[in-house]
Write an enzyme that holds these catalytic residues in place. Sequence first.
Site, PDB file in Angstrom:
ATOM      1  CE  LYS A 165      10.308  -3.243   3.564  1.00  0.00           C
ATOM      2  NZ  LYS A 165       9.017  -2.562   3.350  1.00  0.00           N
ATOM      3  CG  ASP A 199      10.115   2.721   4.415  1.00  0.00           C
ATOM      4  OD1 ASP A 199      10.560   3.597   3.648  1.00  0.00           O
ATOM      5  OD2 ASP A 199       9.054   2.079   4.193  1.00  0.00           O
ATOM      6  CE  LYS A 256       7.070   4.563   5.458  1.00  0.00           C
ATOM      7  NZ  LYS A 256       5.824   4.083   4.818  1.00  0.00           N
ATOM      8  CG  ASP A 310      10.007  -1.233   6.442  1.00  0.00           C
ATOM      9  OD1 ASP A 310       9.063  -2.051   6.501  1.00  0.00           O
ATOM     10  OD2 ASP A 310      10.274  -0.566   5.433  1.00  0.00           O
ATOM     11  CG  ASP A 353       6.790   4.963   1.686  1.00  0.00           C
ATOM     12  OD1 ASP A 353       7.682   4.265   2.234  1.00  0.00           O
ATOM     13  OD2 ASP A 353       5.790   5.394   2.278  1.00  0.00           O
ATOM     14  CD  GLU A 412      10.598   0.636   1.480  1.00  0.00           C
ATOM     15  OE1 GLU A 412       9.679   1.376   1.075  1.00  0.00           O
ATOM     16  OE2 GLU A 412      10.502  -0.064   2.510  1.00  0.00           O
ATOM     17  NE  ARG A 468       5.575  -2.502  -3.496  1.00  0.00           N
ATOM     18  CZ  ARG A 468       4.296  -2.186  -3.487  1.00  0.00           C
ATOM     19  NH1 ARG A 468       3.585  -2.253  -4.601  1.00  0.00           N
ATOM     20  NH2 ARG A 468       3.714  -1.818  -2.370  1.00  0.00           N
TER      21      ARG A 468
HETATM   22  N1  BES Z   1       7.269  -0.328   5.197  1.00  0.00           N
HETATM   23  C1  BES Z   1       6.099   0.157   4.565  1.00  0.00           C
HETATM   24  C2  BES Z   1       4.834  -0.621   4.940  1.00  0.00           C
HETATM   25  C3  BES Z   1       4.388  -0.547   6.376  1.00  0.00           C
HETATM   26  C4  BES Z   1       3.365   0.320   6.726  1.00  0.00           C
HETATM   27  C5  BES Z   1       4.917  -1.376   7.335  1.00  0.00           C
HETATM   28  C6  BES Z   1       2.917   0.364   8.038  1.00  0.00           C
HETATM   29  C7  BES Z   1       4.474  -1.328   8.640  1.00  0.00           C
HETATM   30  C8  BES Z   1       3.463  -0.451   8.995  1.00  0.00           C
HETATM   31  C9  BES Z   1       6.264   0.069   3.035  1.00  0.00           C
HETATM   32  O1  BES Z   1       7.554   0.223   2.576  1.00  0.00           O
HETATM   33  C10 BES Z   1       5.452   1.171   2.450  1.00  0.00           C
HETATM   34  O2  BES Z   1       5.774   2.290   2.714  1.00  0.00           O
HETATM   35  N2  BES Z   1       4.433   0.828   1.673  1.00  0.00           N
HETATM   36  C11 BES Z   1       3.599   1.795   1.057  1.00  0.00           C
HETATM   37  C12 BES Z   1       3.344   1.349  -0.357  1.00  0.00           C
HETATM   38  C13 BES Z   1       2.660   2.396  -1.204  1.00  0.00           C
HETATM   39  C14 BES Z   1       3.589   3.564  -1.421  1.00  0.00           C
HETATM   40  C15 BES Z   1       2.283   1.761  -2.514  1.00  0.00           C
HETATM   41  C16 BES Z   1       2.285   1.866   1.850  1.00  0.00           C
HETATM   42  O3  BES Z   1       1.821   0.835   2.318  1.00  0.00           O
HETATM   43  O4  BES Z   1       1.791   2.969   2.031  1.00  0.00           O
HETATM   44 ZN    ZN Z   2       9.070  -0.306   3.890  1.00  0.00          ZN
HETATM   45 MN    MN Z   3       8.069   2.257   2.308  1.00  0.00          MN
END
Ligand code: BES
Ligand code: ZN
Ligand code: MN
Length: 494
Positions: A262, A267, A274, A285, A344, A346, A348
């Site tokens: 990835k 992000d 966020k 990210d 967010d 994104e 996947r």
């Molecule tokens: N890049 C983030 C995940 C992340 C969180 C990486 C903290 C490193 C530290 C990912 O893209 C994300 O935002 N995931 C969301 C998914 C949710 C919206 C279903 C999350 O984990 O909040």
């Molecule tokens: Zn992300």
């Molecule tokens: Mn995200």
Amino acid sequence: MPEFALSAKEAHQIRADAVVVFCCKGDRHPAGLPASALRTSLARAMKEDQFTGKEGECLLWHAPDGMPASRYLVVGLGPADEFDLESVRRALASATRKLQSTARHMATALPAVGRRLNSAARIGAAVEGVCLGGHRWTAWISKTTKARLAKVTMLASSTAAHRTAVEQGRIYSAATILARDLTSEAPSTMTPQAMEREARRVARETGLKLTVLDEARMKKMGMGCLLGVSRGSKEPARLLHLVYKPRRQRGTTPKRVALVGKGVTFDSGGLSLKPSPSMEIMKSDMAGSAAVLGAMSALKALDCPVEVHGIMAMVENMPSGTAYKPGDILKSMSGRTVEVLNTDAEGRLVLADALEYARRLKPDCIVDLATLTGAVVVALGTLCTGVMGYDQKLVDELLAAARTTGEKFWPLPLIKEYRKLLDSKVADIKHIGSRWGGSLTAGHFLGEFAGRDIPWVHLDIAGPSFAEQDQPLARVGGTGHPVRTLLSWLHPGS
Ligand code: BES
Ligand code: ZN
Ligand code: MN
């Protein structure tokens, strides 16, 4: 990275600016040091300073004139019954941090407890401790005190096995450090196109083949999920594909592996923006793609016997008038349509198309690396990767590799019942499930695109790929996790 040498001399004989010796918790004098004036002096200094030998504790002793070295450093290894290769890495990291700005030539004994752990493995770990513990990302600091440390002599005989171990430690460390620096770099600098330049450099320097897919090519191939995420950004997306082919070995066809990273260079969350504190470290990210590039950069030097495809899916996730929206339905390269509910989630989406791209290469297995979910950090904390997959054998292989490198991996279950949380009423699948078990529904989503016919493992590295505080082997910033585990898995016993 300093130069490394091996010497059969003993700690009380070697000439250097500083000599490092080691001591377990509760020991009265450093281990492996023969009875000598030096040992007596160090034992007295340890007693006077109430040195306990706990992990990372350091005692610096300035020797009188006439000794082969002017300074001796005693480093604590922690309890003897917990001694392992990670103790070796950490002890050398502590020593390096203590001495790197003042000593040009550091000589070091090899930490040992009895006859446990073979000497080549300890040498490799020691080299990693020096290189990783000493590393600092200074690209943007105007006035840095340069590390003086130029040479490290390990007190061990110069056998072929020991020399190979030194070499492997250097290669593993350089690959890890590349991943670290890419991850630490500022997000407006480390864009998808900047990663393309880095991949080109690695390809040129190590003789790999690089294919770069720009947005027009990806559109033609139908990568609607990846391009959907990228739509809100001014930075054009890239899919980078590096290929390493091993030297031909008569009568054998090499195993073929695809690594998929990835690479979200920033992000923001997109329109599902966020909150500011969560955004602070989102330059990291792209750590999955950085780990892929780091690993790829080392394969030739390791003479890896496996054919490896390194696929890096590079995009920036931004909110704007052109951004993709909650409610959008994206068409993936696999043909399946995806209902987007939260921009967010994104990673996947980007990986859905990258995994389909990997599948079409018909590899023997696929490993993806992604800073995919905050939920994995809730579950396993900031030091541990979550390992998921339907193929238990491949999962076990990666868990075993991680045990040898000291990087922490732990399996998470892709519980069958959770798959239906992704059922959509308006498209073939939706990209998020409920709030609970977020890492597992994310894993299931990826699994849909990885397929069941090719063994696949998903590594959620959201916790350990970035250090918000200094750690024993990594300072604040990208950690290069899990480059060493990937290399050890691809070429065990190298
Ligand atoms: N890049 C983030 C995940 C992340 C969180 C990486 C903290 C490193 C530290 C990912 O893209 C994300 O935002 N995931 C969301 C998914 C949710 C919206 C279903 C999350 O984990 O909040
Ligand atoms: Zn992300
Ligand atoms: Mn995200």
